[in-house]
Design a protein around this motif. Sequence first.
Motif, PDB file in Angstrom:
ATOM      1  N   ARG A 173       8.071   0.539 -17.228  1.00  0.00           N
ATOM      2  CA  ARG A 173       9.062  -0.249 -17.964  1.00  0.00           C
ATOM      3  C   ARG A 173       8.806  -1.750 -17.824  1.00  0.00           C
ATOM      4  N   LYS A 174       8.280  -2.148 -16.668  1.00  0.00           N
ATOM      5  CA  LYS A 174       7.989  -3.568 -16.432  1.00  0.00           C
ATOM      6  C   LYS A 174       6.489  -3.868 -16.507  1.00  0.00           C
ATOM      7  N   LYS A 175       5.739  -2.867 -16.967  1.00  0.00           N
ATOM      8  CA  LYS A 175       4.286  -3.026 -17.120  1.00  0.00           C
ATOM      9  C   LYS A 175       3.629  -3.497 -15.821  1.00  0.00           C
ATOM     10  N   ILE A 176       3.996  -2.808 -14.736  1.00  0.00           N
ATOM     11  CA  ILE A 176       3.470  -3.119 -13.406  1.00  0.00           C
ATOM     12  C   ILE A 176       2.548  -1.993 -12.964  1.00  0.00           C
ATOM     13  N   VAL A 177       1.419  -2.332 -12.368  1.00  0.00           N
ATOM     14  CA  VAL A 177       0.493  -1.336 -11.823  1.00  0.00           C
ATOM     15  C   VAL A 177       0.628  -1.319 -10.303  1.00  0.00           C
ATOM     16  N   PRO A 178       1.146  -0.236  -9.726  1.00  0.00           N
ATOM     17  CA  PRO A 178       1.341  -0.189  -8.275  1.00  0.00           C
ATOM     18  C   PRO A 178       0.025   0.015  -7.514  1.00  0.00           C
ATOM     19  N   ASN A 179       0.029  -0.368  -6.247  1.00  0.00           N
ATOM     20  CA  ASN A 179      -1.140  -0.267  -5.378  1.00  0.00           C
ATOM     21  C   ASN A 179      -1.086   1.079  -4.632  1.00  0.00           C
ATOM     22  N   GLU A 224       0.861  -1.185   0.000  1.00  0.00           N
ATOM     23  CA  GLU A 224       0.000   0.000   0.000  1.00  0.00           C
ATOM     24  C   GLU A 224       0.899   1.237   0.000  1.00  0.00           C
ATOM     25  N   LEU A 225       0.842   1.983  -1.089  1.00  0.00           N
ATOM     26  CA  LEU A 225       1.791   3.070  -1.316  1.00  0.00           C
ATOM     27  C   LEU A 225       1.175   4.448  -1.128  1.00  0.00           C
ATOM     28  N   ILE A 226       1.987   5.350  -0.583  1.00  0.00           N
ATOM     29  CA  ILE A 226       1.706   6.787  -0.601  1.00  0.00           C
ATOM     30  C   ILE A 226       2.758   7.400  -1.508  1.00  0.00           C
ATOM     31  N   LEU A 227       2.324   8.074  -2.565  1.00  0.00           N
ATOM     32  CA  LEU A 227       3.272   8.602  -3.543  1.00  0.00           C
ATOM     33  C   LEU A 227       3.089  10.108  -3.748  1.00  0.00           C
ATOM     34  N   PRO A 228       4.145  10.784  -4.226  1.00  0.00           N
ATOM     35  CA  PRO A 228       3.989  12.195  -4.608  1.00  0.00           C
ATOM     36  C   PRO A 228       2.901  12.328  -5.669  1.00  0.00           C
ATOM     37  N   GLY A 229       2.245  13.484  -5.713  1.00  0.00           N
ATOM     38  CA  GLY A 229       1.144  13.701  -6.640  1.00  0.00           C
ATOM     39  C   GLY A 229       1.576  13.688  -8.096  1.00  0.00           C
ATOM     40  N   LYS A 230       0.626  13.429  -8.970  1.00  0.00           N
ATOM     41  CA  LYS A 230       0.890  13.420 -10.399  1.00  0.00           C
ATOM     42  C   LYS A 230       1.310  14.817 -10.855  1.00  0.00           C
ATOM     43  N   GLY A 231       2.217  14.851 -11.819  1.00  0.00           N
ATOM     44  CA  GLY A 231       2.707  16.133 -12.314  1.00  0.00           C
ATOM     45  C   GLY A 231       4.045  16.521 -11.732  1.00  0.00           C
ATOM     46  N   PHE A 232       4.459  15.864 -10.639  1.00  0.00           N
ATOM     47  CA  PHE A 232       5.753  16.153 -10.041  1.00  0.00           C
ATOM     48  C   PHE A 232       6.810  15.254 -10.671  1.00  0.00           C
ATOM     49  N   SER A 233       8.031  15.769 -10.820  1.00  0.00           N
ATOM     50  CA  SER A 233       9.070  15.024 -11.526  1.00  0.00           C
ATOM     51  C   SER A 233       9.369  13.700 -10.842  1.00  0.00           C
ATOM     52  N   THR A 244       6.448   4.252   0.803  1.00  0.00           N
ATOM     53  CA  THR A 244       6.555   5.259  -0.240  1.00  0.00           C
ATOM     54  C   THR A 244       7.849   5.047  -1.012  1.00  0.00           C
ATOM     55  N   ILE A 245       8.049   5.826  -2.054  1.00  0.00           N
ATOM     56  CA  ILE A 245       9.252   5.732  -2.880  1.00  0.00           C
ATOM     57  C   ILE A 245       9.807   7.143  -3.021  1.00  0.00           C
ATOM     58  N   LEU A 246      11.033   7.344  -2.543  1.00  0.00           N
ATOM     59  CA  LEU A 246      11.623   8.679  -2.531  1.00  0.00           C
ATOM     60  C   LEU A 246      13.123   8.600  -2.770  1.00  0.00           C
ATOM     61  N   ASN A 247      13.714   9.772  -3.067  1.00  0.00           N
ATOM     62  CA  ASN A 247      15.163   9.865  -3.078  1.00  0.00           C
ATOM     63  C   ASN A 247      15.679   9.687  -1.658  1.00  0.00           C
ATOM     64  N   GLU A 248      16.743   8.913  -1.517  1.00  0.00           N
ATOM     65  CA  GLU A 248      17.279   8.631  -0.187  1.00  0.00           C
ATOM     66  C   GLU A 248      17.692   9.903   0.545  1.00  0.00           C
ATOM     67  N   LYS A 249      18.177  10.898  -0.192  1.00  0.00           N
ATOM     68  CA  LYS A 249      18.603  12.155   0.428  1.00  0.00           C
ATOM     69  C   LYS A 249      17.437  12.898   1.076  1.00  0.00           C
ATOM     70  N   ARG A 292       7.259  11.841  -9.235  1.00  0.00           N
ATOM     71  CA  ARG A 292       6.194  10.895  -9.565  1.00  0.00           C
ATOM     72  C   ARG A 292       6.359  10.374 -10.993  1.00  0.00           C
ATOM     73  N   GLU A 293       6.746  11.238 -11.908  1.00  0.00           N
ATOM     74  CA  GLU A 293       6.971  10.813 -13.288  1.00  0.00           C
ATOM     75  C   GLU A 293       8.087   9.773 -13.350  1.00  0.00           C
ATOM     76  N   PHE A 294       9.123   9.966 -12.529  1.00  0.00           N
ATOM     77  CA  PHE A 294      10.225   9.008 -12.473  1.00  0.00           C
ATOM     78  C   PHE A 294       9.731   7.663 -11.942  1.00  0.00           C
ATOM     79  N   ILE A 295       8.913   7.704 -10.887  1.00  0.00           N
ATOM     80  CA  ILE A 295       8.361   6.476 -10.301  1.00  0.00           C
ATOM     81  C   ILE A 295       7.466   5.759 -11.305  1.00  0.00           C
ATOM     82  N   ASN A 296       6.616   6.520 -11.987  1.00  0.00           N
ATOM     83  CA  ASN A 296       5.733   5.922 -12.995  1.00  0.00           C
ATOM     84  C   ASN A 296       6.532   5.204 -14.069  1.00  0.00           C
ATOM     85  N   GLU A 297       7.639   5.819 -14.483  1.00  0.00           N
ATOM     86  CA  GLU A 297       8.471   5.223 -15.526  1.00  0.00           C
ATOM     87  C   GLU A 297       9.084   3.905 -15.058  1.00  0.00           C
ATOM     88  N   LEU A 298       9.463   3.846 -13.775  1.00  0.00           N
ATOM     89  CA  LEU A 298      10.019   2.597 -13.226  1.00  0.00           C
ATOM     90  C   LEU A 298       9.026   1.447 -13.382  1.00  0.00           C
TER      91      LEU A 298
END
Length: 296
Positions: A210-216, A190-199, A238-243, A201-207
Amino acid sequence: MELRQLQYFVKAAETMNFTEAAAAVFITQSTLSQQIKQLEEELGMLLFDRIGKHVRITEAGHIFLTHARKILNDVQRSKQAISELQNATTGELNLGVSYAFTSLLLPALAPFSTKYPGIKIFITYGNPEELEKKLRLAELDMILAFHNESDDEDLEMQELFSSSVVMVVSKNNPLAKLDKISLEELAKQELILPGKGFSSREFINELFNRKKIVPNIKIELNDVHSLLALVESGHWATILNEKALIGWNKVAAVPIQSKGIKRQSYILWQKGVYRKRAAILFIEELMRVMEITDGQ
């Protein structure tokens, strides 16, 4: 054409009221009206439609407003540059920051303000596209952002650091004990992600794409602080930059098993524009704080 006429015009365009604009620049309404009329005569086009006691900016006015603001900003920057020659530790710094940079920025603010009390800092948060528009209009001195490389000729991108993209969970979450996690397994959480339109989120979507996976995805937020607060106290991931996790001691970063999982951060400058001494000093402080943090 005089600078004061541009100042009167910009204020009138912002207020859409000659009386209010005149009061704001400490002149009479008749003087403001006369100066704007002279400006219109010089340009050969109306900047405002006068409808009774009301005014409405014209198409020509909209176009001229963009240029007038830039001229006034350039004048302010030139004054700032001369002032800095006399005193390198005063002035203003207008800093644009992408949302993912929040945790990186905060540790540098207090020591910088203590070291340079004469420098006033204005921080604008936004996504890179919004911030770049402000940078081009000279409303910002520089931008700090995770960003894709740009071929824009009017921007200069200075590499800052690269950061791995990781899964982030509470240290109380059983997932925190993992050495790494695959994208397939991550997508099931169960994921909490940055909103659509943010760079980010676009990076996460691309990840995932690429493997044709639909995240929850359960929650979307455009505020990293709120996002991490929810992860810290709940069962979400969530998925974020480690920094971006600097200062968040109750969350754990788990590496993601995938190629191309690093992102590059940049300082963006407007090419060919004078760089304020305050901006250079702030970058030096930010780098110093980051070195201390990395060493801990």
